[in-house]
Design a protein around this motif. Structure first.
Motif, PDB file in Angstrom:
ATOM      1  N   ASN A 104      35.412 -21.457  21.605  1.00 12.33           N
ATOM      2  CA  ASN A 104      34.320 -22.128  20.839  1.00 12.33           C
ATOM      3  C   ASN A 104      35.051 -22.348  19.656  1.00 12.33           C
ATOM      4  O   ASN A 104      34.735 -21.697  18.529  1.00 12.33           O
ATOM      5  CB  ASN A 104      33.014 -21.134  20.577  1.00 12.33           C
ATOM      6  CG  ASN A 104      31.719 -22.022  20.232  1.00 12.33           C
ATOM      7  OD1 ASN A 104      31.881 -23.186  19.592  1.00 12.33           O
ATOM      8  ND2 ASN A 104      30.713 -21.525  20.659  1.00 12.33           N
ATOM      9  N   PRO A 105      36.006 -23.201  19.356  1.00 19.97           N
ATOM     10  CA  PRO A 105      37.004 -23.247  18.304  1.00 19.97           C
ATOM     11  C   PRO A 105      36.183 -23.779  16.852  1.00 19.97           C
ATOM     12  O   PRO A 105      36.973 -23.613  15.988  1.00 19.97           O
ATOM     13  CB  PRO A 105      37.976 -24.374  18.534  1.00 19.97           C
ATOM     14  CG  PRO A 105      37.389 -24.929  19.897  1.00 19.97           C
ATOM     15  CD  PRO A 105      36.560 -24.156  20.459  1.00 19.97           C
ATOM     16  N   THR A 106      35.000 -24.436  17.030  1.00 23.54           N
ATOM     17  CA  THR A 106      34.276 -24.813  15.721  1.00 23.54           C
ATOM     18  C   THR A 106      33.742 -23.688  15.075  1.00 23.54           C
ATOM     19  O   THR A 106      33.288 -24.028  14.056  1.00 23.54           O
ATOM     20  CB  THR A 106      33.607 -26.168  15.707  1.00 23.54           C
ATOM     21  OG1 THR A 106      32.378 -25.544  16.931  1.00 23.54           O
ATOM     22  CG2 THR A 106      34.377 -27.089  16.482  1.00 23.54           C
ATOM     23  N   ARG A 107      33.539 -22.639  15.674  1.00 23.02           N
ATOM     24  CA  ARG A 107      32.577 -21.400  15.295  1.00 23.02           C
ATOM     25  C   ARG A 107      33.647 -20.565  14.282  1.00 23.02           C
ATOM     26  O   ARG A 107      34.647 -20.515  14.542  1.00 23.02           O
ATOM     27  CB  ARG A 107      31.789 -20.640  16.060  1.00 23.02           C
ATOM     28  CG  ARG A 107      31.127 -21.507  17.052  1.00 23.02           C
ATOM     29  CD  ARG A 107      30.114 -22.276  16.580  1.00 23.02           C
ATOM     30  NE  ARG A 107      29.822 -23.366  17.165  1.00 23.02           N
ATOM     31  CZ  ARG A 107      28.879 -24.408  16.584  1.00 23.02           C
ATOM     32  NH1 ARG A 107      27.855 -24.240  15.771  1.00 23.02           N
ATOM     33  NH2 ARG A 107      28.878 -25.381  17.356  1.00 23.02           N
ATOM     34  N   THR A 108      33.143 -19.882  13.334  1.00 18.16           N
ATOM     35  CA  THR A 108      33.793 -19.054  12.422  1.00 18.16           C
ATOM     36  C   THR A 108      33.721 -17.571  13.481  1.00 18.16           C
ATOM     37  O   THR A 108      32.703 -17.135  13.694  1.00 18.16           O
ATOM     38  CB  THR A 108      33.340 -18.661  11.220  1.00 18.16           C
ATOM     39  OG1 THR A 108      33.326 -19.709  10.540  1.00 18.16           O
ATOM     40  CG2 THR A 108      33.982 -17.526  10.480  1.00 18.16           C
ATOM     41  N   VAL A 109      34.732 -17.089  13.854  1.00 18.88           N
ATOM     42  CA  VAL A 109      34.960 -15.805  14.482  1.00 18.88           C
ATOM     43  C   VAL A 109      35.333 -14.783  13.638  1.00 18.88           C
ATOM     44  O   VAL A 109      36.856 -14.921  13.247  1.00 18.88           O
ATOM     45  CB  VAL A 109      35.843 -16.077  16.030  1.00 18.88           C
ATOM     46  CG1 VAL A 109      35.909 -14.703  16.767  1.00 18.88           C
ATOM     47  CG2 VAL A 109      35.228 -17.222  16.714  1.00 18.88           C
ATOM     48  N   LEU A 110      34.936 -13.590  13.678  1.00 19.54           N
ATOM     49  CA  LEU A 110      35.269 -12.612  12.931  1.00 19.54           C
ATOM     50  C   LEU A 110      35.605 -11.174  13.798  1.00 19.54           C
ATOM     51  O   LEU A 110      34.587 -10.909  14.658  1.00 19.54           O
ATOM     52  CB  LEU A 110      34.243 -12.170  11.899  1.00 19.54           C
ATOM     53  CG  LEU A 110      33.613 -13.264  11.224  1.00 19.54           C
ATOM     54  CD1 LEU A 110      32.674 -12.718   9.945  1.00 19.54           C
ATOM     55  CD2 LEU A 110      34.953 -13.898  10.161  1.00 19.54           C
TER      56      LEU A 110
END
Ligand code: 13P
Ligand code: SF4
Length: 332
Positions: A104-110
């Motif tokens: 899901n490359p358009t989300r910010t992943v933390l």
């Protein structure tokens, strides 16, 4: 920052229903330390439009207290692709956060703590895979999901403990290379005609279990059922009644309802499965994963407050790595 619960007493009152669910595995004195962070995280999730994906090895206050989606590596990879929220917090280890970003490359992943690594992921580099491919030209390379995106980018297809056999057989070839978990590869090799070339990586948690330990527990508890993760050695798996991914272990326990069970895997799994199965006695030869345990309520709260630590994967790695994961999802 305070989120409207000025005292521990108020936080305990506001989380009383939630506590009912986990009281079997979390003493009240500990819950008193967690309640305020749980409420703060719940408020932050709404405010920042975030969801928390949590692996089955998270401690119960995370797993039952703040997670939106829980599962094994395969479920988390699939679910990450469906997330609509702006932020995904991965309550798991670094390779899981990278996989979520690939899916899901358009989300910010933390990832709440950059120290949340994995001994398997550390056991192999992209250069190692290039050497293997040169040594065995034309043989497809399957990578366990417990690897960096850079390693995935060099491989043909990914697998998890939940689908490894299906992935090996899906390729329709007589021989494959499977990296980096030697024990998972050996466990799969016992159940297929496909020849598997292995790598010498091990999970530092699961490699600690021994067949003698299982036999000793069985002689002390003759009624016990033993369920092993396939990252355990084949000799340990041979002593078990069932072996499967963390989700499959949990499903086996819920379906078979043994009177006593021992899960040969990370400690917190037993707590989380026990919450769903209060009538079962869990015998716990506890092995902690030091990397999973870097993720705490405090680090999740801080991640949401500060927007850290963001996962970024360079495009030249992300594109082929995503292909390897998507090929896996397409098979199973
Ligand atoms: P699964 O949850 O996919 O079985 O994997 C276990 C594991 O090794 C996570 O670190
Ligand atoms: Fe890696 Fe083993 Fe920890 Fe899973 S349990 S994150 S495989 S070290």
């Amino acid at each position: 920052m305070s989120y409207g619960f000025s005292s521990v007493t108020a936080a305990l009152e506001a989380t009383a229903l939630l506590y009912e669910r986990v009281r079997l595995v979390i003493p009240p004195e500990e819950w008193a330390l967690f309640a305020e962070d749980i409420l703060a995280i719940q408020a932050l999730k709404k405010q920042k439009k975030a969801v928390i994906l949590a692996h089955n090895y998270m401690t119960p206050e995370i797993y039952h207290g703040v997670a939106d989606i829980v599962g094994d590596s395969l479920a988390l990879a699939r679910q990450a692709a469906q997330v609509d929220a702006e932020i995904i917090v991965m309550a798991g280890v670094h390779f899981m956060a990278e996989t979520a970003k690939l899916m899901n490359p358009t989300r910010t992943v933390l990832i709440p703590d950059l120290g949340a690594g994995c001994s398997l992921a550390q056991s192999i580099t992209a250069q190692d895979v290039r050497h293997l491919k040169a040594q065995y030209p034309g043989i497809p390379v399957i990578t366990y999901v417990n690897t960096s995106a850079a390693v995935k980018a060099e491989c043909d297809i990914c697998c998890t403990s939940g689908n490894a056999l299906k992935i090996v057989e899906s390729l329709g070839v007589p021989e494959v290379i499977m990296v980096p978990d030697e024990f998972l590869a050996q466990n799969v090799a016992k159940t297929t005609k496909v020849k598997i070339i292995t790598w010498s990586g091990h999970c530092e948690v699961h490699e600690r279990f021994t067949p003698q330990e299982v036999r000793d527990y069985r002689s002390q508890h003759p009624q016990i059922s033993v369920v092993a993760h396939p990252e355990c050695s084949p000799n340990v798996v041979a002593e078990a009644d069932f072996s499967g991914s963390t989700v499959k272990m949990s499903e086996w326990v819920s379906a078979h309802k043994p009177s006593q069970v021992m899960l040969l895997t990370e400690c917190s799994m037993s707590d989380n499965v026990a919450v769903e199965n209060p009538s079962i006695t869990f015998i716990r030869p506890c092995q902690l994963c030091p990397y999973m345990k870097k993720i705490t309520l405090k680090s999740i709260r801080q991640a949401l407050e500060q927007g850290a630590h963001q996962i970024e994967i360079p495009q030249d790695i992300a594109t082929p790595a995503r292909c390897a994961v998507e090929r896996m999802i397409a098979v199973f």
